[in-house]
Scaffold this motif. Structure first.
Motif, PDB file in Angstrom:
ATOM      1  N   ASN A  94      22.701 -19.295  -9.282  1.00  0.00           N
ATOM      2  CA  ASN A  94      22.814 -20.254  -8.038  1.00  0.00           C
ATOM      3  C   ASN A  94      21.604 -20.110  -7.245  1.00  0.00           C
ATOM      4  O   ASN A  94      21.774 -20.321  -6.003  1.00  0.00           O
ATOM      5  N   THR A  95      20.609 -19.267  -7.729  1.00  0.00           N
ATOM      6  CA  THR A  95      19.514 -19.090  -6.774  1.00  0.00           C
ATOM      7  C   THR A  95      18.260 -19.295  -7.660  1.00  0.00           C
ATOM      8  O   THR A  95      18.426 -19.363  -8.695  1.00  0.00           O
ATOM      9  N   ARG A  96      16.984 -19.808  -6.877  1.00  0.00           N
ATOM     10  CA  ARG A  96      15.845 -20.036  -7.950  1.00  0.00           C
ATOM     11  C   ARG A  96      14.500 -19.536  -7.229  1.00  0.00           C
ATOM     12  O   ARG A  96      14.772 -19.112  -5.989  1.00  0.00           O
ATOM     13  N   ILE A  97      13.720 -19.465  -8.024  1.00  0.00           N
ATOM     14  CA  ILE A  97      12.139 -19.073  -7.565  1.00  0.00           C
ATOM     15  C   ILE A  97      11.564 -20.429  -7.311  1.00  0.00           C
ATOM     16  O   ILE A  97      11.406 -21.137  -8.009  1.00  0.00           O
ATOM     17  N   SER A  98      10.882 -20.413  -6.113  1.00  0.00           N
ATOM     18  CA  SER A  98       9.796 -21.639  -5.832  1.00  0.00           C
ATOM     19  C   SER A  98       9.032 -21.180  -4.795  1.00  0.00           C
ATOM     20  O   SER A  98       9.033 -20.007  -4.386  1.00  0.00           O
ATOM     21  N   GLY A  99       8.207 -22.113  -4.149  1.00  0.00           N
ATOM     22  CA  GLY A  99       7.217 -21.776  -3.532  1.00  0.00           C
ATOM     23  C   GLY A  99       7.558 -21.947  -2.087  1.00  0.00           C
ATOM     24  O   GLY A  99       8.472 -22.309  -1.618  1.00  0.00           O
ATOM     25  N   LEU A 100       6.355 -21.326  -1.001  1.00  0.00           N
ATOM     26  CA  LEU A 100       6.569 -21.316   0.327  1.00  0.00           C
ATOM     27  C   LEU A 100       6.611 -22.665   0.876  1.00  0.00           C
ATOM     28  O   LEU A 100       7.236 -22.911   2.084  1.00  0.00           O
ATOM     29  N   GLY A 101       6.139 -23.857  -0.042  1.00  0.00           N
ATOM     30  CA  GLY A 101       6.300 -25.170   0.539  1.00  0.00           C
ATOM     31  C   GLY A 101       7.987 -25.324   0.744  1.00  0.00           C
ATOM     32  O   GLY A 101       8.344 -26.622   1.477  1.00  0.00           O
ATOM     33  N   GLN A 102       8.757 -24.889  -0.093  1.00  0.00           N
ATOM     34  CA  GLN A 102      10.187 -25.043   0.056  1.00  0.00           C
ATOM     35  C   GLN A 102      10.692 -24.731   1.306  1.00  0.00           C
ATOM     36  O   GLN A 102      11.657 -25.471   2.043  1.00  0.00           O
ATOM     37  N   LEU A 103      10.134 -23.523   1.990  1.00  0.00           N
ATOM     38  CA  LEU A 103      10.388 -23.056   3.184  1.00  0.00           C
ATOM     39  C   LEU A 103       9.946 -24.316   4.210  1.00  0.00           C
ATOM     40  O   LEU A 103      10.741 -24.562   5.121  1.00  0.00           O
ATOM     41  N   ALA A 104       8.660 -24.643   4.147  1.00  0.00           N
ATOM     42  CA  ALA A 104       8.296 -25.640   4.969  1.00  0.00           C
ATOM     43  C   ALA A 104       9.226 -26.961   5.066  1.00  0.00           C
ATOM     44  O   ALA A 104       9.512 -27.486   6.037  1.00  0.00           O
ATOM     45  N   THR A 105       9.536 -27.315   3.758  1.00  0.00           N
ATOM     46  CA  THR A 105      10.559 -28.596   3.679  1.00  0.00           C
ATOM     47  C   THR A 105      11.742 -28.205   4.454  1.00  0.00           C
ATOM     48  O   THR A 105      12.429 -29.108   4.848  1.00  0.00           O
ATOM     49  N   MET A 106      12.441 -27.037   4.326  1.00  0.00           N
ATOM     50  CA  MET A 106      13.630 -26.700   4.915  1.00  0.00           C
ATOM     51  C   MET A 106      13.555 -26.867   6.223  1.00  0.00           C
ATOM     52  O   MET A 106      14.239 -27.382   6.966  1.00  0.00           O
ATOM     53  N   ILE A 107      12.227 -26.075   6.935  1.00  0.00           N
ATOM     54  CA  ILE A 107      12.181 -26.361   8.367  1.00  0.00           C
ATOM     55  C   ILE A 107      12.038 -27.737   8.826  1.00  0.00           C
ATOM     56  O   ILE A 107      12.664 -28.228   9.854  1.00  0.00           O
ATOM     57  N   ILE A 108      11.342 -28.481   8.091  1.00  0.00           N
ATOM     58  CA  ILE A 108      11.161 -30.184   8.395  1.00  0.00           C
ATOM     59  C   ILE A 108      12.617 -30.835   8.346  1.00  0.00           C
ATOM     60  O   ILE A 108      12.951 -31.228   9.266  1.00  0.00           O
ATOM     61  N   GLU A 109      13.327 -30.477   7.436  1.00  0.00           N
ATOM     62  CA  GLU A 109      14.802 -31.043   7.127  1.00  0.00           C
ATOM     63  C   GLU A 109      15.794 -30.118   7.949  1.00  0.00           C
ATOM     64  O   GLU A 109      17.040 -30.671   7.985  1.00  0.00           O
ATOM     65  N   SER A 110      15.685 -29.151   8.901  1.00  0.00           N
ATOM     66  CA  SER A 110      16.639 -28.557   9.601  1.00  0.00           C
ATOM     67  C   SER A 110      16.526 -28.827  11.022  1.00  0.00           C
ATOM     68  O   SER A 110      15.528 -29.150  11.586  1.00  0.00           O
ATOM     69  N   ASP A 111      17.826 -28.478  11.949  1.00  0.00           N
ATOM     70  CA  ASP A 111      17.437 -28.734  13.174  1.00  0.00           C
ATOM     71  C   ASP A 111      17.023 -27.264  13.757  1.00  0.00           C
ATOM     72  O   ASP A 111      16.495 -27.063  14.754  1.00  0.00           O
ATOM     73  N   ARG A 112      17.511 -26.244  13.121  1.00  0.00           N
ATOM     74  CA  ARG A 112      17.188 -24.764  13.604  1.00  0.00           C
ATOM     75  C   ARG A 112      16.804 -23.972  12.316  1.00  0.00           C
ATOM     76  O   ARG A 112      17.542 -24.071  11.243  1.00  0.00           O
ATOM     77  N   LEU A 113      15.813 -22.962  12.672  1.00  0.00           N
ATOM     78  CA  LEU A 113      15.602 -21.823  11.547  1.00  0.00           C
ATOM     79  C   LEU A 113      15.855 -20.682  12.215  1.00  0.00           C
ATOM     80  O   LEU A 113      15.585 -20.594  13.502  1.00  0.00           O
ATOM     81  N   VAL A 114      16.825 -20.063  11.632  1.00  0.00           N
ATOM     82  CA  VAL A 114      17.090 -18.542  12.268  1.00  0.00           C
ATOM     83  C   VAL A 114      16.614 -17.307  11.096  1.00  0.00           C
ATOM     84  O   VAL A 114      16.834 -17.719   9.912  1.00  0.00           O
ATOM     85  N   VAL A 115      16.074 -16.733  11.735  1.00  0.00           N
ATOM     86  CA  VAL A 115      15.218 -15.486  11.090  1.00  0.00           C
ATOM     87  C   VAL A 115      15.900 -14.087  11.297  1.00  0.00           C
ATOM     88  O   VAL A 115      16.219 -13.906  12.261  1.00  0.00           O
TER      89      VAL A 115
END
Lengths: 118, 132
Positions: A94-115
């Protein structure tokens, strides 16, 4: 609200991964959505299936895997993973490897990013 | 691009002793390429990453100075430095590496030095803040 979690520290050494997991659980209990969890820096070690902690302690990779089973996108950065010897064969389910682009997409599609972690 | 999400990345770690700055720069390039409105701020020991004339050859590591010189080519154009952090380390604007060149004047461009209050105001505008 829709959240993305970014995890920068590996498991066990520091509390970051535990804090992130507890926060994720609390978010879900409160009825929030988690768009995804992104593992970066040493955070990529959090989902290694080679991890085998003592039975009486929490199993951090299995915990993340269980969260992934709830249809939450669990993504490991490919560049960070390759540097650290984490491959597809070493990932918990249930986990996968992908690029940093996925992080950018997640940020675009989220209200909040928590680090978590430093 | 005015409706693009505002994202800030802060760099607070010193260069070369860890991979943090290197991997932070990788995130910058990707985030910028996705059309997000990216600001980057170098604070604390992070300002040392911008010092000119760094050479990591003797350390046996790849280094990232070429990436800093290419910031503007990769759409990382809003690059800020905390004034106090710079002064605490006896650095001035002249110590900062160029991040590209101005499209109109073709003059080399350095990061912009800001007071902490201005950085705080910028932070308040962001929708996402990544402390890397």
């Amino acid at each position: 609200m829709k959240f993305t979690l970014l995890i920068l520290d590996g498991p066990y050494n520091h509390a970051a991964s535990d804090s992130a997991y507890q926060t994720a659980q609390a978010m879900l209990r409160r009825g929030h959505d988690i768009r995804g969890v992104f593992f970066y820096h040493d955070g990529v070690y959090n989902v290694s299936n080679a991890s085998d902690p003592p039975q009486d302690d929490r199993n951090i990779p299995q915990r993340w895997s269980a969260l992934g089973a709830q249809n939450i996108d669990m993504v490991v950065c490919i560049a960070a993973a390759k540097r650290r010897g984490i491959t597809n064969e070493l990932l918990v389910p249930n986990t996968r490897i992908s690029g940093l682009g996925q992080l950018a997409t997640m940020i675009i599609e989220s209200d909040r990013l928590v680090v978590f972690g430093d | 691009m005015s409706d693009a999400k505002k994202v800030m990345i802060t760099v607070r770690k010193p260069p070369h002793g860890s991979i943090y700055v290197h991997e932070a720069i990788e995130v910058m390039f990707i985030v910028a390429s996705f059309g997000l409105d990216l600001s980057v701020v170098f604070i604390d020991d992070g300002v040392l990453a911008l010092k000119t004339g760094q050479d990591t050859k003797e350390l046996g590591i790849k280094g990232f100075m070429a990436s800093i010189g290419a910031f503007m080519d990769f759409e990382v154009t809003k690059v800020y430095v905390d004034r106090q952090s710079l002064e605490d380390r006896n650095m001035s604007e002249a110590d900062l590496a160029f991040i590209g060149e101005d499209e109109t004047t073709e003059q080399p461009v350095r990061p912009t030095i800001l007071d902490s209050s201005a950085i705080a105001a910028l932070m308040a505008e962001q929708q996402s803040l990544m402390a890397l």
